[in-house]
Design a protein around this motif. Structure first.
Motif, PDB file in Angstrom:
ATOM      1  N   PHE A  29      76.109  23.427 100.194  1.00 31.64           N
ATOM      2  CA  PHE A  29      76.303  22.460  99.107  1.00 31.64           C
ATOM      3  C   PHE A  29      75.033  22.037  98.389  1.00 31.64           C
ATOM      4  CE2 PHE A  29      80.204  22.041 101.598  1.00 31.64           C
ATOM      5  CZ  PHE A  29      81.099  22.354 100.589  1.00 31.64           C
ATOM      6  N   THR A  50      91.905  33.722 101.708  1.00 32.57           N
ATOM      7  CA  THR A  50      92.560  32.752 102.597  1.00 32.57           C
ATOM      8  C   THR A  50      94.082  32.913 102.499  1.00 32.57           C
ATOM      9  OG1 THR A  50      92.516  31.175 100.798  1.00 32.57           O
ATOM     10  CG2 THR A  50      90.694  31.060 102.377  1.00 32.57           C
ATOM     11  N   GLU A  53      95.953  32.539  99.290  1.00 30.28           N
ATOM     12  CA  GLU A  53      95.654  33.600  98.322  1.00 30.28           C
ATOM     13  C   GLU A  53      96.343  34.902  98.717  1.00 30.28           C
ATOM     14  OE1 GLU A  53      94.116  32.770  95.625  1.00 30.28           O
ATOM     15  OE2 GLU A  53      93.675  30.757  96.401  1.00 30.28           O
ATOM     16  N   ALA A 116      84.129  19.266  97.257  1.00 26.66           N
ATOM     17  CA  ALA A 116      82.692  19.069  97.081  1.00 26.66           C
ATOM     18  C   ALA A 116      82.100  20.005  96.031  1.00 26.66           C
ATOM     19  CB  ALA A 116      81.970  19.276  98.413  1.00 26.66           C
ATOM     20  N   SER A 117      82.807  21.055  95.675  1.00 25.74           N
ATOM     21  CA  SER A 117      82.222  22.078  94.800  1.00 25.74           C
ATOM     22  C   SER A 117      82.626  21.871  93.337  1.00 25.74           C
ATOM     23  CB  SER A 117      82.690  23.468  95.255  1.00 25.74           C
ATOM     24  OG  SER A 117      82.611  24.396  94.201  1.00 25.74           O
TER      25      SER A 117
HETATM   26  N1  SAH Z   1      91.879  25.508 101.190  1.00 23.60           N
HETATM   27  C1  SAH Z   1      91.421  26.579 100.359  1.00 23.60           C
HETATM   28  C2  SAH Z   1      89.902  26.773 100.383  1.00 23.60           C
HETATM   29  C3  SAH Z   1      89.268  27.029 101.718  1.00 23.60           C
HETATM   30  S1  SAH Z   1      87.516  27.254 101.574  1.00 23.60           S
HETATM   31  C4  SAH Z   1      92.114  27.859 100.718  1.00 23.60           C
HETATM   32  O1  SAH Z   1      92.751  27.900 101.772  1.00 23.60           O
HETATM   33  O2  SAH Z   1      92.020  28.826  99.969  1.00 23.60           O
HETATM   34  C5  SAH Z   1      86.892  25.645 101.962  1.00 23.60           C
HETATM   35  C6  SAH Z   1      87.114  24.615 100.899  1.00 23.60           C
HETATM   36  O3  SAH Z   1      86.625  23.360 101.361  1.00 23.60           O
HETATM   37  C7  SAH Z   1      86.392  24.870  99.584  1.00 23.60           C
HETATM   38  O4  SAH Z   1      87.192  24.365  98.544  1.00 23.60           O
HETATM   39  C8  SAH Z   1      85.123  24.046  99.787  1.00 23.60           C
HETATM   40  O5  SAH Z   1      84.430  23.793  98.600  1.00 23.60           O
HETATM   41  C9  SAH Z   1      85.692  22.818 100.439  1.00 23.60           C
HETATM   42  N2  SAH Z   1      84.775  21.990 101.223  1.00 23.60           N
HETATM   43  C10 SAH Z   1      84.003  22.378 102.252  1.00 23.60           C
HETATM   44  N3  SAH Z   1      83.337  21.335 102.796  1.00 23.60           N
HETATM   45  C11 SAH Z   1      83.704  20.255 102.077  1.00 23.60           C
HETATM   46  C12 SAH Z   1      83.370  18.863 102.140  1.00 23.60           C
HETATM   47  N4  SAH Z   1      82.503  18.406 103.026  1.00 23.60           N
HETATM   48  N5  SAH Z   1      83.949  18.042 101.248  1.00 23.60           N
HETATM   49  C13 SAH Z   1      84.841  18.504 100.349  1.00 23.60           C
HETATM   50  N6  SAH Z   1      85.192  19.806 100.237  1.00 23.60           N
HETATM   51  C14 SAH Z   1      84.630  20.663 101.081  1.00 23.60           C
END
Ligand code: SAH
Length: 364
Positions: A29, A50, A53, A116-117
């Protein structure tokens, strides 16, 4: 060598080795070069794929699970539907499409996304353009309004930073990100001093007296998350569903892994260039949840969970409207989600609920 790698090495030179959790937080991050901060890494052409998807069936079944969970709570007229780490927003879009079967649910639900992204927030906005419920982004789960709540997270816990401890003949020592003897590359080093007793207390009890050579992992954010859910769900009914990879019982071992372009790489080599995750210790999470006053269901395997929710019937219904090639695609998707050597056995589902609600669907 990236600027982020140089900054991390500079920090290690001036402050000494850093915990793996600090390294993970920077690598994932950092606002300019962190792995998640800068890109959308999810999809066949990107870094990893994932469950949502792989197939729409995944999100659809979780959407129906939410409708049932809301009914179990007495169908409150206001519901916060919170997703942690929503990725591309695909799961929530599929959940809401399926949940439209119950217009009262759709009227009650307001969606809150914790992401977070910045790059992924943009993608989520696009995926959820046609959402039947209002959507808002919040900084943390604590910021969601104090209404009855359903919280979902798929492959969220695995990216919460971990710390590692190695059992030595002198007791536990923390594994840190330091520098190799040349001072050129980030490398694992051991702390000289024994860890703080508060940190040792986070090592799963079944591992605390482990053989020398054993690595134990802790995930510092996991108990505070359980504690928050305990407080929230004591005031207003709610439940949280987490799906992720990891064992049902605490196991020793170094499970920090880096994935870039669907290949495993060295976790310390290219901060920002690869996804860093570690398996989820479901037993530790369940213990923390029980200590916070929550009812715990599971963990059960993803295969058992999806099968109990009717994934095979959903696959059959989708196939019926399709021709040969599409049909075999659906069969392949079902196999990837539920096959034993696919995601079916390694991935688990766990549900943390307010005390006294009916048993959640899928965990029989
Ligand atoms: N749930 C989605 C993405 C999984 S990847 C799927 O199954 O396809 C992990 C996700 O968590 C991403 O969106 C990443 O940016 C988010 N993430 C990871 N750590 C985080 C945090 N501390 N706070 C908020 N989002 C976070």
């Amino acid at each position: 060598m990236t600027a982020l790698a140089e900054r991390i090495k500079g920090r290690i030179r001036s402050e000494g080795p850093m915990t793996l959790s600090a390294f993970m937080a920077e690598a994932l991050f950092d606002p300019t070069e962190g792995f998640y901060a800068t890109r959308d890494p999810i999809g066949a052409g990107a870094d990893f794929v994932t469950a949502p998807e792989i197939s729409q069936m995944f999100g659809e079944l979780i959407g129906l699970w939410c409708v049932q969970a809301w009914r179990d709570m007495g169908a409150p007229p206001r519901l916060s539907l919170i997703e942690l780490g929503p990725g591309k927003g695909t799961m929530m879009a599929d959940m809401l499409r399926a949940a439209r079967l119950d217009p009262d649910f759709v009227r009650a639900a307001r969606v809150f996304l914790v992401e977070a992204s910045p790059a992924l927030k943009t993608v989520q906005g696009r995926s959820l353009e046609a959402s039947p419920c209002p959507i808002a982004w919040i900084g943390a789960v604590e910021d969601a309004p104090e209404t009855p709540a359903l919280i979902v997270g798929n492959e969220y816990l695995d990216c919460l930073p971990i710390r590692q401890f190695l059992m030595t003949p002198d007791g536990w020592r923390e594994r840190l990100a330091g520098l190799d003897p040349d001072g050129e590359r980030v490398a694992y080093v051991l702390s000289n001093a024994a860890p703080h007793p508060d940190d040792v207390a986070l090592i799963p009890e079944s591992l605390r007296e482990a053989e020398p050579g054993t690595v134990a992992e802790i995930r510092p954010a996991s108990a505070p998350l359980a504690a928050h859910l305990g407080e929230r769900f004591a005031t207003k009914p709610g439940r949280a569903l987490f799906i992720d990879y990891g064992p049902a019982q605490s196991e020793g071992g170094d499970t920090l892994q880096a994935i870039a372009k669907h290949e495993k790489t060295d976790p310390l080599a290219e901060p920002g260039g690869a996804d860093l995750t570690a398996r989820v210790d479901f037993a530790a999470l369940a213990d923390a949840a029980r200590a916070a006053g929550l009812d715990v269901a599971g963990p059960v395997t993803q295969a058992a969970f999806l099968t109990a929710l009717g994934v095979e019937h959903r696959a059959a219904a989708l196939s019926q409207k399709q021709e040969g090639a599409e049909r075999s695609k659906i069969a392949r998707q079902l196999f990837r989600l539920t096959g034993d050597d696919q995601m079916g056995a390694l991935f688990k589902a766990i549900c943390l609920s307010s005390e006294g609600l009916p048993a959640p669907a899928g965990f029989a």
